[in-house]
Design an enzyme around this catalytic site. Structure first.
Site, PDB file in Angstrom:
ATOM      1  N   ASN A  95       0.843  -1.200   0.000  1.00 46.26           N
ATOM      2  CA  ASN A  95       0.000   0.000   0.000  1.00 46.26           C
ATOM      3  C   ASN A  95       0.873   1.242   0.000  1.00 46.26           C
ATOM      4  OD1 ASN A  95      -2.500   1.564   0.382  1.00 46.26           O
ATOM      5  ND2 ASN A  95      -1.642   1.980   2.416  1.00 46.26           N
ATOM      6  N   HIS A 136       0.986   4.899   1.249  1.00 41.63           N
ATOM      7  CA  HIS A 136       0.280   5.681   2.263  1.00 41.63           C
ATOM      8  C   HIS A 136       0.893   7.073   2.355  1.00 41.63           C
ATOM      9  CE1 HIS A 136      -2.037   6.510   5.859  1.00 41.63           C
ATOM     10  NE2 HIS A 136      -0.929   6.990   6.396  1.00 41.63           N
ATOM     11  N   ASP A 159      -2.593   0.159   8.033  1.00 47.47           N
ATOM     12  CA  ASP A 159      -1.373   0.951   7.811  1.00 47.47           C
ATOM     13  C   ASP A 159      -0.301   0.641   8.852  1.00 47.47           C
ATOM     14  OD1 ASP A 159      -3.498   3.757   6.974  1.00 47.47           O
ATOM     15  OD2 ASP A 159      -2.770   2.111   5.730  1.00 47.47           O
TER      16      ASP A 159
HETATM   17  N1  LIG Z   1      -6.550  -4.298   6.306  1.00 48.93           N
HETATM   18  C1  LIG Z   1      -5.997  -3.247   5.679  1.00 48.93           C
HETATM   19  N2  LIG Z   1      -6.696  -2.619   4.718  1.00 48.93           N
HETATM   20  C2  LIG Z   1      -6.148  -1.549   4.086  1.00 48.93           C
HETATM   21  C3  LIG Z   1      -4.876  -1.066   4.454  1.00 48.93           C
HETATM   22  C4  LIG Z   1      -4.159  -1.761   5.463  1.00 48.93           C
HETATM   23  O1  LIG Z   1      -2.997  -1.406   5.800  1.00 48.93           O
HETATM   24  N3  LIG Z   1      -4.745  -2.843   6.045  1.00 48.93           N
HETATM   25  N4  LIG Z   1      -4.369   0.124   3.857  1.00 48.93           N
HETATM   26  C5  LIG Z   1      -5.432   0.910   3.256  1.00 48.93           C
HETATM   27  C6  LIG Z   1      -5.117   2.213   2.613  1.00 48.93           C
HETATM   28  N5  LIG Z   1      -5.472   3.301   3.549  1.00 48.93           N
HETATM   29  C7  LIG Z   1      -4.454   4.159   3.862  1.00 48.93           C
HETATM   30  O2  LIG Z   1      -3.334   4.103   3.311  1.00 48.93           O
HETATM   31  C8  LIG Z   1      -6.779   3.488   4.069  1.00 48.93           C
HETATM   32  C9  LIG Z   1      -7.903   3.176   3.292  1.00 48.93           C
HETATM   33  C10 LIG Z   1      -9.188   3.356   3.822  1.00 48.93           C
HETATM   34  C11 LIG Z   1      -9.374   3.853   5.103  1.00 48.93           C
HETATM   35  C12 LIG Z   1     -10.767   4.007   5.645  1.00 48.93           C
HETATM   36  O3  LIG Z   1     -10.966   4.448   6.769  1.00 48.93           O
HETATM   37  N6  LIG Z   1     -11.761   3.648   4.813  1.00 48.93           N
HETATM   38  C13 LIG Z   1     -13.189   3.701   5.227  1.00 48.93           C
HETATM   39  C14 LIG Z   1     -14.008   4.393   4.147  1.00 48.93           C
HETATM   40  C15 LIG Z   1     -13.436   5.770   3.878  1.00 48.93           C
HETATM   41  C16 LIG Z   1     -14.110   6.431   2.665  1.00 48.93           C
HETATM   42  O4  LIG Z   1     -14.859   5.751   1.917  1.00 48.93           O
HETATM   43  O5  LIG Z   1     -13.841   7.652   2.461  1.00 48.93           O
HETATM   44  C17 LIG Z   1     -13.737   2.278   5.363  1.00 48.93           C
HETATM   45  O6  LIG Z   1     -13.195   1.350   4.688  1.00 48.93           O
HETATM   46  O7  LIG Z   1     -14.733   2.144   6.103  1.00 48.93           O
HETATM   47  C18 LIG Z   1      -8.266   4.168   5.876  1.00 48.93           C
HETATM   48  C19 LIG Z   1      -6.972   4.006   5.363  1.00 48.93           C
HETATM   49  C20 LIG Z   1      -6.198   0.057   2.274  1.00 48.93           C
HETATM   50  N7  LIG Z   1      -6.845  -0.932   3.072  1.00 48.93           N
HETATM   51  N1  LIG Z   2      -5.179   6.047   2.731  1.00 49.51           N
HETATM   52  C1  LIG Z   2      -4.793   5.773   1.388  1.00 49.51           C
HETATM   53  C2  LIG Z   2      -4.525   7.063   0.653  1.00 49.51           C
HETATM   54  O1  LIG Z   2      -5.011   8.123   1.022  1.00 49.51           O
HETATM   55  N2  LIG Z   2      -3.742   6.955  -0.413  1.00 49.51           N
HETATM   56  C3  LIG Z   2      -3.448   8.105  -1.234  1.00 49.51           C
HETATM   57  O2  LIG Z   2      -4.390   8.206  -2.296  1.00 49.51           O
HETATM   58  C4  LIG Z   2      -3.757   8.939  -3.352  1.00 49.51           C
HETATM   59  C5  LIG Z   2      -4.044   8.236  -4.651  1.00 49.51           C
HETATM   60  O3  LIG Z   2      -3.717   9.115  -5.706  1.00 49.51           O
HETATM   61  P1  LIG Z   2      -4.030   8.678  -7.222  1.00 49.51           P
HETATM   62  O4  LIG Z   2      -5.460   8.233  -7.271  1.00 49.51           O
HETATM   63  O5  LIG Z   2      -3.770   9.940  -7.993  1.00 49.51           O
HETATM   64  O6  LIG Z   2      -3.086   7.577  -7.567  1.00 49.51           O
HETATM   65  C6  LIG Z   2      -2.254   9.001  -3.033  1.00 49.51           C
HETATM   66  O7  LIG Z   2      -1.916  10.290  -2.555  1.00 49.51           O
HETATM   67  C7  LIG Z   2      -2.104   7.989  -1.925  1.00 49.51           C
HETATM   68  O8  LIG Z   2      -1.059   8.306  -1.012  1.00 49.51           O
END
Ligand SMILES: Nc1nc2c(c(=O)[nH]1)N[C@@H](CN(C=O)c1ccc(C(=O)N[C@@H](CCC(=O)O)C(=O)O)cc1)CN2
Ligand SMILES: NCC(=O)N[C@@H]1O[C@H](COP(=O)([O-])[O-])[C@@H](O)[C@H]1O
Length: 225
Positions: A109, A111, A147
């Site tokens: 991922n 982040h 994360d």
């Molecule tokens: N089990 C895991 N799933 C995901 C990870 C991880 O490390 N372990 N990384 C994420 C990516 N991410 C941040 O980098 C991230 C994605 C989504 C959310 C979140 O709170 N999502 C909510 C909905 C939010 C929305 O729709 O705007 C949800 O799923 O209820 C936090 C961090 C990818 N998945």
């Molecule tokens: N929590 C996950 C998260 O926020 N990820 C972020 O979404 C963007 C995707 O950009 P893109 O759609 O232009 O590739 C990136 O900035 C990435 O770090």
């Protein structure tokens, strides 16, 4: 078509997908993108995939009974393309433990923070609210905890006096592209791999994330070797 198979998960505009496609197209990344998957049918990443004739699957969470059902449907489609690596590039859904374990050690991922600081969402605003002088991005292994997986590499960015969440995101984006391409290249090239919950680079366990400039240097050295 190179043999290393990458599936990309995204929910946003798709600039990181585009960066991976550029790296593949100019020979920097020895891989193929075998599918693009999303929870948002109308997102930019799906549009890019379709424009490029790539296999694309977008399933809306609201069309499923619960998170597990949506996960099962979407990641069943991911499994069908038999990826060597799954890249979450702005995929905004928390993935269920069952799915994470199904693809253990094959999912990374991108982040937008210097983990372990600021897991979760809205990282740019949180960095500013905390008054931090430094921001950045991390590429980490996906584990069930959000994360919290081991970080392969990071790129840093100084926070400016007038920065807003939007200006931070804009300034960080090109650095994220470089970070994601470098990490994906190292994995596709067999130099970086996960073992026992730790990253190995050239067979040596990493006791801290690589900085992007160091990772680039390592890969340049090999290229000229
Ligand atoms: N089990 C895991 N799933 C995901 C990870 C991880 O490390 N372990 N990384 C994420 C990516 N991410 C941040 O980098 C991230 C994605 C989504 C959310 C979140 O709170 N999502 C909510 C909905 C939010 C929305 O729709 O705007 C949800 O799923 O209820 C936090 C961090 C990818 N998945
Ligand atoms: N929590 C996950 C998260 O926020 N990820 C972020 O979404 C963007 C995707 O950009 P893109 O759609 O232009 O590739 C990136 O900035 C990435 O770090």
């Amino acid at each position: 078509m190179p043999g290393f198979r990458i599936a990309v998960l995204a929910s946003g505009r798709g600039s990181n997908l585009a960066a991976l496609l550029r790296a593949i197209g100019d020979g920097r990344l020895p891989a193929s993108i075998v599918g693009v998957f999303s929870d948002k049918p109308g997102c930019g990443a799906i549009a890019i995939a379709r424009e490029r004739g790539l296999h694309a699957v977008a399933l809306r969470p609201r069309d499923y009974a619960d998170r597990a059902a949506h996960d099962e449907a979407l990641f069943s489609a991911v499994g069908d393309v038999q990826p060597d690596l799954i890249v979450c590039a702005g995929y905004l859904r928390i993935i269920t433990d069952t799915t994470v374990r199904r693809f253990e050690d094959r999912m990374i991922n991108l982040h937008p923070s210097l983990l372990p600081r600021h897991p979760g969402l809205d990282t740019h605003a949180r960095v500013l609210a905390a008054g931090e002088a430094e921001h950045g991005a991390s590429v980490h292994a996906v584990i069930p905890a959000l994360d919290a997986g081991p970080v392969l590499a990071q790129v840093r960015l100084d926070v400016g006096v007038g920065d807003t969440p939007e200006s931070l995101a804009d300034r960080l984006s090109p650095r994220e592209h470089a970070l994601l391409v470098a990490c994906t290249t190292a994995i596709a090239g067999g130099r970086a791999r996960l073992a026992g919950g730790r990253w190995l680079f050239d067979g040596q366990a990493l006791d801290q994330p690589l900085r992007l400039d160091a990772l680039d240097q390592l890969q340049r050295e090999t290229a000229h070797a």
